[in-house]
Design a protein around this motif. Structure first.
Motif, PDB file in Angstrom:
ATOM      1  N   VAL A   1       8.083  -3.929 -20.141  1.00  0.00           N
ATOM      2  CA  VAL A   1       8.069  -3.504 -21.540  1.00  0.00           C
ATOM      3  C   VAL A   1       6.692  -2.962 -21.875  1.00  0.00           C
ATOM      4  N   HIS A   2       6.636  -1.806 -22.518  1.00  0.00           N
ATOM      5  CA  HIS A   2       5.342  -1.309 -22.979  1.00  0.00           C
ATOM      6  C   HIS A   2       5.068  -1.736 -24.411  1.00  0.00           C
ATOM      7  N   GLU A   3       6.111  -1.731 -25.232  1.00  0.00           N
ATOM      8  CA  GLU A   3       5.929  -2.107 -26.625  1.00  0.00           C
ATOM      9  C   GLU A   3       5.879  -3.635 -26.673  1.00  0.00           C
TER      10      GLU A   3
ATOM     11  N   GLY B   1      16.100   1.485 -12.763  1.00  0.00           N
ATOM     12  CA  GLY B   1      14.774   2.043 -12.517  1.00  0.00           C
ATOM     13  C   GLY B   1      14.180   2.691 -13.759  1.00  0.00           C
ATOM     14  N   GLN B   2      12.906   3.070 -13.636  1.00  0.00           N
ATOM     15  CA  GLN B   2      12.193   3.682 -14.760  1.00  0.00           C
ATOM     16  C   GLN B   2      12.728   5.087 -15.021  1.00  0.00           C
ATOM     17  N   GLN B   3      13.103   5.762 -13.929  1.00  0.00           N
ATOM     18  CA  GLN B   3      13.574   7.144 -14.041  1.00  0.00           C
ATOM     19  C   GLN B   3      15.091   7.131 -13.947  1.00  0.00           C
TER      20      GLN B   3
ATOM     21  N   GLY C   1       1.596  -4.480 -18.989  1.00  0.00           N
ATOM     22  CA  GLY C   1       0.378  -4.015 -18.332  1.00  0.00           C
ATOM     23  C   GLY C   1       0.213  -2.520 -18.503  1.00  0.00           C
ATOM     24  N   PRO C   2      -1.001  -2.017 -18.303  1.00  0.00           N
ATOM     25  CA  PRO C   2      -1.263  -0.594 -18.522  1.00  0.00           C
ATOM     26  C   PRO C   2      -0.567   0.302 -17.487  1.00  0.00           C
ATOM     27  N   ASN C   3      -0.526   1.577 -17.766  1.00  0.00           N
ATOM     28  CA  ASN C   3       0.040   2.551 -16.825  1.00  0.00           C
ATOM     29  C   ASN C   3      -0.660   2.422 -15.471  1.00  0.00           C
ATOM     30  N   GLY C   4       0.125   2.436 -14.431  1.00  0.00           N
ATOM     31  CA  GLY C   4      -0.465   2.380 -13.093  1.00  0.00           C
ATOM     32  C   GLY C   4      -0.826   0.979 -12.640  1.00  0.00           C
ATOM     33  N   ALA C   5      -0.459  -0.042 -13.410  1.00  0.00           N
ATOM     34  CA  ALA C   5      -0.824  -1.428 -13.050  1.00  0.00           C
ATOM     35  C   ALA C   5      -0.080  -1.892 -11.802  1.00  0.00           C
ATOM     36  N   GLY C   6       1.069  -1.295 -11.544  1.00  0.00           N
ATOM     37  CA  GLY C   6       1.871  -1.714 -10.393  1.00  0.00           C
ATOM     38  C   GLY C   6       3.149  -2.423 -10.801  1.00  0.00           C
ATOM     39  N   LYS C   7       3.520  -2.315 -12.076  1.00  0.00           N
ATOM     40  CA  LYS C   7       4.724  -3.001 -12.565  1.00  0.00           C
ATOM     41  C   LYS C   7       5.977  -2.466 -11.868  1.00  0.00           C
ATOM     42  N   SER C   8       6.116  -1.142 -11.860  1.00  0.00           N
ATOM     43  CA  SER C   8       7.311  -0.572 -11.229  1.00  0.00           C
ATOM     44  C   SER C   8       7.342  -0.874  -9.745  1.00  0.00           C
ATOM     45  N   THR C   9       6.183  -0.816  -9.110  1.00  0.00           N
ATOM     46  CA  THR C   9       6.129  -1.108  -7.680  1.00  0.00           C
ATOM     47  C   THR C   9       6.603  -2.538  -7.420  1.00  0.00           C
ATOM     48  N   LEU C  10       6.114  -3.475  -8.219  1.00  0.00           N
ATOM     49  CA  LEU C  10       6.527  -4.871  -8.058  1.00  0.00           C
ATOM     50  C   LEU C  10       8.038  -5.019  -8.252  1.00  0.00           C
TER      51      LEU C  10
ATOM     52  N   ASP D   1      13.377  -1.642 -15.627  1.00  0.00           N
ATOM     53  CA  ASP D   1      12.074  -1.004 -15.745  1.00  0.00           C
ATOM     54  C   ASP D   1      12.050  -0.121 -16.990  1.00  0.00           C
ATOM     55  N   GLU D   2      11.334  -0.574 -17.994  1.00  0.00           N
ATOM     56  CA  GLU D   2      11.221   0.135 -19.271  1.00  0.00           C
ATOM     57  C   GLU D   2      12.574   0.541 -19.852  1.00  0.00           C
ATOM     58  N   PRO D   3      13.436  -0.447 -20.111  1.00  0.00           N
ATOM     59  CA  PRO D   3      14.772  -0.133 -20.635  1.00  0.00           C
ATOM     60  C   PRO D   3      14.725   0.453 -22.042  1.00  0.00           C
TER      61      PRO D   3
ATOM     62  N   ARG E   1       0.845  -1.198   0.000  1.00  0.00           N
ATOM     63  CA  ARG E   1       0.000   0.000   0.000  1.00  0.00           C
ATOM     64  C   ARG E   1       0.868   1.231   0.000  1.00  0.00           C
ATOM     65  N   ILE E   2       0.332   2.291  -0.605  1.00  0.00           N
ATOM     66  CA  ILE E   2       0.963   3.606  -0.441  1.00  0.00           C
ATOM     67  C   ILE E   2      -0.066   4.462   0.265  1.00  0.00           C
ATOM     68  N   GLY E   3       0.249   4.858   1.485  1.00  0.00           N
ATOM     69  CA  GLY E   3      -0.765   5.484   2.324  1.00  0.00           C
ATOM     70  C   GLY E   3      -1.840   4.444   2.586  1.00  0.00           C
TER      71      GLY E   3
ATOM     72  N   PRO F   1      -4.319   0.587  -1.660  1.00  0.00           N
ATOM     73  CA  PRO F   1      -3.664  -0.663  -2.002  1.00  0.00           C
ATOM     74  C   PRO F   1      -3.115  -0.597  -3.425  1.00  0.00           C
ATOM     75  N   ILE F   2      -1.862  -0.992  -3.604  1.00  0.00           N
ATOM     76  CA  ILE F   2      -1.229  -0.942  -4.925  1.00  0.00           C
ATOM     77  C   ILE F   2      -1.050  -2.360  -5.473  1.00  0.00           C
ATOM     78  N   LEU F   3      -0.612  -3.286  -4.618  1.00  0.00           N
ATOM     79  CA  LEU F   3      -0.472  -4.684  -5.029  1.00  0.00           C
ATOM     80  C   LEU F   3      -1.324  -5.549  -4.097  1.00  0.00           C
TER      81      LEU F   3
HETATM   82  N1  LIG Z   1       4.405   7.884  -4.587  1.00  0.00           N
HETATM   83  C1  LIG Z   1       3.157   7.450  -4.857  1.00  0.00           C
HETATM   84  N2  LIG Z   1       2.121   7.917  -4.145  1.00  0.00           N
HETATM   85  C2  LIG Z   1       0.866   7.468  -4.380  1.00  0.00           C
HETATM   86  N3  LIG Z   1       0.568   6.580  -5.317  1.00  0.00           N
HETATM   87  C3  LIG Z   1       1.554   6.092  -6.067  1.00  0.00           C
HETATM   88  C4  LIG Z   1       2.917   6.509  -5.887  1.00  0.00           C
HETATM   89  N4  LIG Z   1       3.687   5.857  -6.771  1.00  0.00           N
HETATM   90  C5  LIG Z   1       2.857   5.091  -7.488  1.00  0.00           C
HETATM   91  N5  LIG Z   1       1.585   5.223  -7.062  1.00  0.00           N
HETATM   92  C6  LIG Z   1       0.410   4.520  -7.587  1.00  0.00           C
HETATM   93  O1  LIG Z   1       0.698   3.148  -7.572  1.00  0.00           O
HETATM   94  C7  LIG Z   1       0.145   2.525  -8.691  1.00  0.00           C
HETATM   95  C8  LIG Z   1       1.198   1.679  -9.367  1.00  0.00           C
HETATM   96  O2  LIG Z   1       2.237   2.505  -9.821  1.00  0.00           O
HETATM   97  P1  LIG Z   1       3.452   1.925 -10.656  1.00  0.00           P
HETATM   98  O3  LIG Z   1       4.446   2.992 -10.806  1.00  0.00           O
HETATM   99  O4  LIG Z   1       3.875   0.656 -10.031  1.00  0.00           O
HETATM  100  O5  LIG Z   1       2.741   1.622 -12.044  1.00  0.00           O
HETATM  101  P2  LIG Z   1       3.382   1.082 -13.400  1.00  0.00           P
HETATM  102  O6  LIG Z   1       2.662  -0.161 -13.722  1.00  0.00           O
HETATM  103  O7  LIG Z   1       4.834   1.024 -13.309  1.00  0.00           O
HETATM  104  O8  LIG Z   1       2.930   2.228 -14.407  1.00  0.00           O
HETATM  105  P3  LIG Z   1       3.718   2.887 -15.655  1.00  0.00           P
HETATM  106  O9  LIG Z   1       3.488   1.992 -16.806  1.00  0.00           O
HETATM  107  O10 LIG Z   1       2.992   4.169 -15.850  1.00  0.00           O
HETATM  108  O11 LIG Z   1       5.124   3.055 -15.300  1.00  0.00           O
HETATM  109  C9  LIG Z   1      -0.415   3.638  -9.580  1.00  0.00           C
HETATM  110  O12 LIG Z   1      -1.805   3.643  -9.457  1.00  0.00           O
HETATM  111  C10 LIG Z   1       0.169   4.887  -9.030  1.00  0.00           C
HETATM  112  O13 LIG Z   1      -0.738   5.935  -9.147  1.00  0.00           O
END
Ligand SMILES: Nc1ncnc2c1ncn2[C@@H]1O[C@H](COP(=O)(O)OP(=O)(O)OP(=O)(O)O)[C@@H](O)[C@H]1O
Ligand SMILES: [Mg+2]
Lengths: 273, 316
Positions: A193-195, A81-83, A34-43, A160-162, A10-12, A15-17
């Protein structure tokens, strides 16, 4: 092998995963889509111990993430990392050189210098080796970071998104290098990977994530199908075949497009043309 | 390629010679003699060493704090560190006036560490893109702690006492026996060089640093110790020396980048040279009177800093 059990994050209060169980086999090129915000980077960040574990357990080649020192883990996996933007004014070769730091802690040996040279060469960076990171292009900087990750020489690579910022030729070269690391040297790669066509062409195994859950997993043929992809990205997607692998046709306008954006009117299309 | 370090070394050596030969008392370096030796050993040499150590240590502390906060617009003098050291010293002076000097230094260093920790905690909560918020936060924090010190000192009738720490730093009072603590500041800067790779990696971001197996907390803590010890010892021995820790790391990074293993020695030499040049200027301009080096630096430093601010920045 990477084992993930009961991973919840969770963030705050959000729930993220959600209770993820996943096993990543060794010796494979694994793509995470997976789509933007799916939680790939978090995982990925959790597996790479860049984020503290809240619940669940992660094990990398038998090393429990919660109890293994970060120094030891740096010899087992390399992370990008992604960034990748950094404010630091380093030269390309100096950045790549830091990839060897886990091995020598400040006293590079011949093997370390050799690994750096190979990594520079693998990403076509030898001519740029003395340039400062803030004086090269975005794609060149991305390649420098990739070279640093390669130089680390670990069994696992987490990326992450190389492909960010890379042109067609360098994208393909990168995927070929990853496939070579896996095929010829028995390394293991997990890459976001997005593509999806890069995943279709090169990955051995694909994991699809949405809304913090794993929604599909398996060989490219089983995951990159019209029903799975259309549901994953909430938009109709056509899949064809090429060279015995799926070829995803997602770049053109689709009549059944149910995207949040309305289909452009004929007038707009005319203007665009 | 090798001409530049040689020229820089020569320039520094000339500055040192000039510093040994300049002062209110007349001596003849060539002729020698008892009086000359006395002036040299008791006054000129200690003063020159004090200036060199201070300049080198402050510039290195600047590099360290800039890599901890990943922002080039801060220095050890704009992060509340010096004021915190003064607060610690004031506190121990009030509570235990008879405490030996080393206890006072420890108190000043600990207070400086607390102040630096506070600054880092604030900075870590600021949005990364707002580059100028970091120096502003530092200035606000310095201002607040500085006024607390002034207020307590005023209440306790110790204003004159704290004036020597918070006012313009100067070296005219340095004689043998009254500057040696600065060697500890020099040693702290040496420690920073020892850990140079760690600071360089930390400035690549927490993600990269952890990925390479670094304990980010450990490196932060080490950096805080270096910055705090340097600030505390400088402030309590010679007072506030502005700008050295800000401009020297910036100039060196522009020329040779942020590979700290290679650049920290250059930063140290640059800081020592800049401070010695300013101190020498302060001794020459109104000879036989002196202008405090802090005042000279206030002018020279702000001009250099403005130049650094307005030069075109590459890639945001
Ligand atoms: N610092 C944060 N504070 C609050 N929510 C966050 C934070 N970082 C990520 N999230 C949320 O966590 C969820 C997963 O984010 P994550 O970065 O893992 O997605 P992603 O699958 O990597 O997306 P993308 O393809 O855009 O990189 C998203 O809904 C995002 O809004
Ligand atoms: Mg992401």
């Amino acid at each position: 092998m990477i084992r993930i059990n009961g991973l919840t994050h969770r963030i705050g209060a959000t729930p993220i995963l959600h209770d993820i169980d996943l096993t990543l086999p060794r010796g494979k090129l694994i793509a995470l889509i997976g789509p933007n915000g799916a939680g790939k980077s978090t995982l990925l960040r959790l597996v790479a111990r860049l984020e503290p574990l809240q619940a669940g357990r992660i094990e990398i080649d038998g090393l429990d993430l919660a109890t293994t020192g970060t120094e030891r883990l740096a010899l087992a996996m390399a992370v990008m990392g992604q960034q990748t933007h950094v404010a630091s004014r380093l030269r390309v070769a100096e950045l790549v050189g830091f990839g060897r730091w886990p091995h020598h802690h400040g006293r590079p040996r011949a093997a370390d210098r050799e690994a750096v040279e190979q990594a520079l060469d693998a990403f076509g960076l030898t001519p740029l080796r003395h340039r400062f990171l803030d004086e090269i292009s975005g794609g060149q900087a991305q390649r420098a970071h990739l070279a640093m990750t390669f130089a680390q020489g670990t069994d696992w690579l987490l990326l992450d998104e190389p492909l960010n910022n890379l042109d067609m030729a360098h994208s393909r070269t990168l995927m070929a290098r990853l496939a070579d690391l896996v095929g010829a040297r028995g390394r293991s790669v997990l890459t976001v990977v997005h593509e999806v066509n890069y995943a279709a062409a090169w990955a051995d195994h694909i994991i699809a994530m949405k809304d913090g859950r794993i929604v599909a997993e398996g060989a490219p043929e089983t995951v990159l199908t019209e029903p799975v992809l259309s549901a994953l990205y909430d938009t109709p997607i056509e899949v064809s075949r090429h060279d015995d692998r799926p070829l995803v046709l997602h770049h053109h306008w689709h009549d059944q497009l149910g995207s949040p954006f309305p289909k452009p009117s004929d007038d707009t299309l005319r203007v665009l043309h | 390629m090798n001409a530049r370090p040689l020229a820089a070394g020569l320039a520094l050596a000339l500055l040192v010679l000039a510093s040994l030969g300049t002062g209110a008392a007349r001596i003849d370096l060539a002729a020698g003699g008892g009086w000359t030796t006395l002036v040299l050993m008791e006054s000129r040499l200690p003063r020159t060493l004090a200036v060199l150590l201070t300049g080198a240590a402050l510039a290195v502390a600047g590099t360290v704090i800039q890599s901890l906060v990943r922002n080039r617009f801060v220095g050890p003098d704009t992060a509340g560190t010096g004021e915190s050291a003064a607060l610690g010293l004031l506190g121990i002076t009030l509570l235990a006036p008879a405490a030996p000097i080393w206890i006072k230094m420890v108190a000043a260093s600990l207070a400086a560490m607390a102040g630096t920790a506070l600054f880092l905690a604030i900075v870590r909560r600021l949005p990364v893109r707002e580059v100028m918020l970091v120096p502003i936060a530092g200035l606000v924090l310095s201002g607040i702690i500085g006024s607390v010190v002034t207020w307590i000192a005023w209440e306790a009738d110790l204003l004159q006492f704290v004036g020597t720490w918070l006012g313009s730093g100067e070296f005219s009072g340095v004689i043998a026996g009254r500057y040696e603590l600065l060697w500890i500041a020099g040693a702290a800067a040496g420690l920073a060089w020892f850990a140079a790779d760690r600071f360089a990696i930390l400035s690549l971001g927490d993600g990269v640093a952890i990925g390479l197996g670094l304990s980010t907390r450990g490196v932060m803590r080490l950096g805080m110790v270096v910055v705090s010890v340097v600030s505390a010892l400088v402030v309590t021995t010679v007072g506030m020396i502005p700008f050295v820790g800000l401009v020297v790391p910036n100039i060196v990074a522009r020329i040779m980048g942020d590979n700290l293993r290679a650049s920290i020695p250059v930063v140290a030499a640059g800081g020592a040279g800049l401070l010695l040049a300013c101190d020498l200027l302060g001794r020459i301009v109104r000879h036989p009177y002196e202008i405090p080096v802090g005042t000279i630096l206030g002018i020279a430093g702000s001009v250099i800093f403005l130049w650094l601010l307005y030069r075109p920045v590459s890639h945001g």
